[in-house]
Design an enzyme around this catalytic site. Structure first.
Site, PDB file in Angstrom:
ATOM      1  N   SER A 164       9.864   2.088   0.586  1.00  0.00           N
ATOM      2  CA  SER A 164      10.904   1.415   1.344  1.00  0.00           C
ATOM      3  C   SER A 164      12.284   1.948   0.961  1.00  0.00           C
ATOM      4  CB  SER A 164      10.841  -0.088   1.081  1.00  0.00           C
ATOM      5  OG  SER A 164      11.857  -0.776   1.765  1.00  0.00           O
ATOM      6  N   HIS A 208      -0.669   5.900   3.573  1.00  0.00           N
ATOM      7  CA  HIS A 208       0.496   5.076   3.910  1.00  0.00           C
ATOM      8  C   HIS A 208       1.634   6.035   4.223  1.00  0.00           C
ATOM      9  CE1 HIS A 208       3.745   2.000   2.564  1.00  0.00           C
ATOM     10  NE2 HIS A 208       3.467   1.858   3.842  1.00  0.00           N
ATOM     11  N   ARG A 255      11.920  -8.746  10.139  1.00  0.00           N
ATOM     12  CA  ARG A 255      10.995  -7.746  10.689  1.00  0.00           C
ATOM     13  C   ARG A 255      10.876  -7.877  12.201  1.00  0.00           C
ATOM     14  NH1 ARG A 255       8.058  -3.793   7.466  1.00  0.00           N
ATOM     15  NH2 ARG A 255       8.302  -4.433   5.299  1.00  0.00           N
ATOM     16  N   LYS A 258      -1.759  -5.571   6.534  1.00  0.00           N
ATOM     17  CA  LYS A 258      -1.985  -4.867   5.282  1.00  0.00           C
ATOM     18  C   LYS A 258      -3.373  -5.141   4.718  1.00  0.00           C
ATOM     19  CE  LYS A 258       1.914  -2.675   4.966  1.00  0.00           C
ATOM     20  NZ  LYS A 258       1.948  -1.194   5.160  1.00  0.00           N
ATOM     21  N   ASP A 277       3.449   4.077  10.081  1.00  0.00           N
ATOM     22  CA  ASP A 277       3.125   3.442   8.802  1.00  0.00           C
ATOM     23  C   ASP A 277       1.773   3.811   8.204  1.00  0.00           C
ATOM     24  OD1 ASP A 277       3.989   1.706   6.732  1.00  0.00           O
ATOM     25  OD2 ASP A 277       2.697   0.126   7.492  1.00  0.00           O
ATOM     26  N   ARG A 295       4.751 -10.420   1.895  1.00  0.00           N
ATOM     27  CA  ARG A 295       3.389 -10.503   1.363  1.00  0.00           C
ATOM     28  C   ARG A 295       3.394 -11.193  -0.007  1.00  0.00           C
ATOM     29  NH1 ARG A 295       1.331  -6.584  -0.488  1.00  0.00           N
ATOM     30  NH2 ARG A 295       3.134  -5.200  -0.600  1.00  0.00           N
ATOM     31  N   LYS A 316      11.514   6.881   5.748  1.00  0.00           N
ATOM     32  CA  LYS A 316      10.243   7.262   6.376  1.00  0.00           C
ATOM     33  C   LYS A 316      10.219   6.947   7.868  1.00  0.00           C
ATOM     34  CE  LYS A 316       6.729   4.772   5.051  1.00  0.00           C
ATOM     35  NZ  LYS A 316       6.249   3.930   6.162  1.00  0.00           N
ATOM     36  N   THR A 317      10.571   5.714   8.216  1.00  0.00           N
ATOM     37  CA  THR A 317      10.544   5.311   9.624  1.00  0.00           C
ATOM     38  C   THR A 317      11.630   6.016  10.422  1.00  0.00           C
ATOM     39  OG1 THR A 317       9.609   3.148   9.066  1.00  0.00           O
ATOM     40  CG2 THR A 317      10.714   3.346  11.194  1.00  0.00           C
TER      41      THR A 317
END
Length: 574
Positions: A283, A265, A366, A246, A302, A101, A287-288
């Site tokens: 990051s 988030h 990604r 996003k 997410d 981004r 989390k994932t």
């Protein structure tokens, strides 16, 4: 640099085009327009039949491909040489110069009435309506003068029928249509969107470059501009797909809290007994990975909302980092990368296999894929009011315990702080652990003042009795370079004790500086690790480092104290 040089390279097709497609059936679009999935051609629309000409000014593209089935998306990507086909049929693209981004190039039009609600500053930068008109006019001209075919995705953001928004994504590239199809919620029939009226439209004009950006007062040739009142955004100068995802998330962060719905988030999963848990974290905090639990059902990885009915996923897919990905460390994500998934900026080896260790193009490699590529996904995309909330942090100072219980006020303090720490060596010039505070664990996407989200979360916690915990996936026994990283086994034990409630059966002691409660005993976690001070060989050094980190928290939190907003300072470290 020309616009074309910013795009994708010509592909090398590395596999048969007969690679197997995903199964058909299920909630998030597996059954989408089933007859077309089986080989029939998707009906062509026109700009006038969809009302695009009147709503956007785009009038001349002669062909409009709307909500293409996955097999046809793949055919378009291959035909127009937009990327590479890997050995197992996954399509892979390069996003050109921009592999992430461009946060300094995101703007909101400054006009009433939204200007009184938006939290203006470094995150939400305002531009005059005339600047938006200038950029948008160039985008429309590009579509009218240079584009014969365009792609339109019409779908939803939000699985909750009460709170979801209708989104329309207009793109020139088939792979960007693919990305939108993966990430947003796919309608289940053509009839469902026959009279589709978008709540918000994104016009992706990635090939348009703003050479006059200095005259317009912009940061660069790239511009991602949102017009809240006109329910319209334009993307120029960057090919990166995440801007679309996003961007809509930022808008959900604007709309929902104003209606009393929490926007977050975070990842979410659900147990076999229906208990729901949320995982917040920046990051690198896990989390994932921690939410993708083989013994629980994944709601989403997410972005989520919390309305009067409970938790709901914003998305119909997942968007995961692939750097150093292996079947051993993240089998769910690894196995999700197959036909209909979309790889971004991954280097493909000569034998057609992705090389997830090669970061020569970017470390931000990604993959996006429909959520049903995860075997244990939750088909409804929803869960009840959460029993537990976990704030994940990777504390490279080695100060925080592996798990601690937070009061409601402490939860708001840590939610607003959004703390993790970068380790030495991750960036040029970083020689010691560096704190990274991101409000609400997602500052880059907050459109309202952070305390608005904290106040709303506080009400949710009070209403539903949700417990909050802070889990450190970082270092113990010393900071980075001295101590060692928490074992995934110990972290899993902490998470499991939170999810099954067994953590509440142990005794707790209050940390004398931070105030949160630390368990004295927990199965699967050595007692010496539970109390981080005991894990340090030099306890005086630990005490000094704890005071140092507490001071960093306090210094960071001063920005949340101003007239007219709730002050949570009293719940921070002493």
């Amino acid at each position: 640099m020309s616009a074309m040089m910013r795009g994708v390279a010509l592909p090398v097709l590395r596999s048969s085009l007969r690679a197997p497609s995903s199964k058909i059936g299920g909630r998030f679009g597996r059954a989408t327009w089933t007859t077309q999935q089986l080989g029939k051609t998707a009906p062509l629309a026109t700009v006038s039949s969809l009302g695009i000409d009147k709503a956007t000014g785009i009038k001349n593209p002669t062909t409009v491909h709307r909500n293409l089935p996955y097999p046809q998306v793949f055919e378009h990507e291959v035909k127009h040489k937009e990327g590479e086909v890997t050995s197992n049929g996954t399509f892979c693209v390069s996003t050109g110069q921009f592999t992430g981004r461009s946060p300094k190039d995101k703007y909101f039009v400054k006009q009433a009435p939204s200007d009184s609600s938006l939290d203006w500053g470094k995150i939400n930068v305002g531009v005059a309506p005339e600047v938006f008109k200038n950029i948008y006019k160039k985008a429309v001209k590009h579509y009218n003068d240079n584009v014969e075919k365009m792609y339109v995705f019409d779908g939803y953001c939000g699985t909750s029928p009460k709170s979801r928004k209708n989104v329309r994504i207009i793109t020139e590239l088939a792979w960007q249509h693919h990305f939108a199809k993966n990430m947003f919620i796919r309608p289940e029939s053509e009839a469902e969107v026959a009279d589709f009226a978008p709540d918000f439209t994104i016009v992706n004009a990635c090939k348009v470059v703003n050479d006059d950006y200095k005259e317009l007062g912009l940061n660069s040739e790239v511009a991602v501009v949102f017009n809240v009142e006109e329910r319209l955004a334009v993307i120029t100068g960057t090919w990166y797909g995440g801007e679309m995802k996003k961007g809509i998330f930022s808008m959900m962060n604007y709309w929902l809290p104003l209606d009393g719905v929490m926007a977050m988030h975070c990842s979410a999963n659900k147990g076999k007994n229906g208990d729901t848990a949320l995982f917040f974290g920046l990051s690198g905090t896990g989390k994932t990975t921690l939410s993708a639990d083989p013994d629980r059902f994944l709601i989403g990885d997410d972005e989520h909302g919390w309305d009067d009915d409970g938790i709901f996923n914003f998305e119909g897919g997942c968007y995961a980092k692939t750097i150093n990905l292996s079947h051993e460390n993240e089998p769910e994500i690894y196995d999700a990368i197959k036909r209909d998934a979309l790889l971004e900026n991954v280097i493909i080896k000569d034998n057609g296999e992705p090389d997830y260790t090669d970061v020569s193009r970017t470390e931000n490699t990604r993959v996006s894929y429909p959520i049903y590529h995860i075997d244990n996904y939750e088909p409804s995309g929803m869960g009840g009011h959460p029993n537990s909330i976990v704030f994940l942090t990777c504390d490279a100072f080695g100060v925080l315990p592996p798990v601690s219980r937070l009061s409601a006020g402490q939860a708001m303090y840590h939610f607003l702080s959004g703390y993790t720490a970068k380790v030495a060596g991750t960036e040029r010039g970083v020689t010691e652990p560096t704190p990274n505070f991101s409000a609400c664990f997602g500052a880059a996407f907050l459109t309202l003042h952070p305390t608005k989200y904290a106040d709303l979360l506080q009400k949710k916690l009070d209403t539903h009795g949700t417990q909050c915990f802070l889990i450190n996936t970082g270092w113990t026994g010393g900071g980075y370079g001295v101590g060692k990283r928490m074992s995934i086994k110990a972290t899993r034990a902490c998470v499991n004790s939170v999810l099954d409630g067994s953590i509440n059966k142990t005794k707790f002691t209050a940390d004398p500086v931070f105030g949160f409660e630390v368990p004295a005993d927990l199965p699967g976690v050595p007692s010496k690790v539970l109390n981080p001070r005991d894990a340090w060989s030099d306890q005086k050094s630990y005490d000094a480092t704890r005071i140092k980190l507490a001071g960093m928290f306090k210094d960071n939190f001063t920005k949340f104290v101003k007239p007219g907003v709730t002050d949570y300072t009293a719940y921070g470290p002493k």
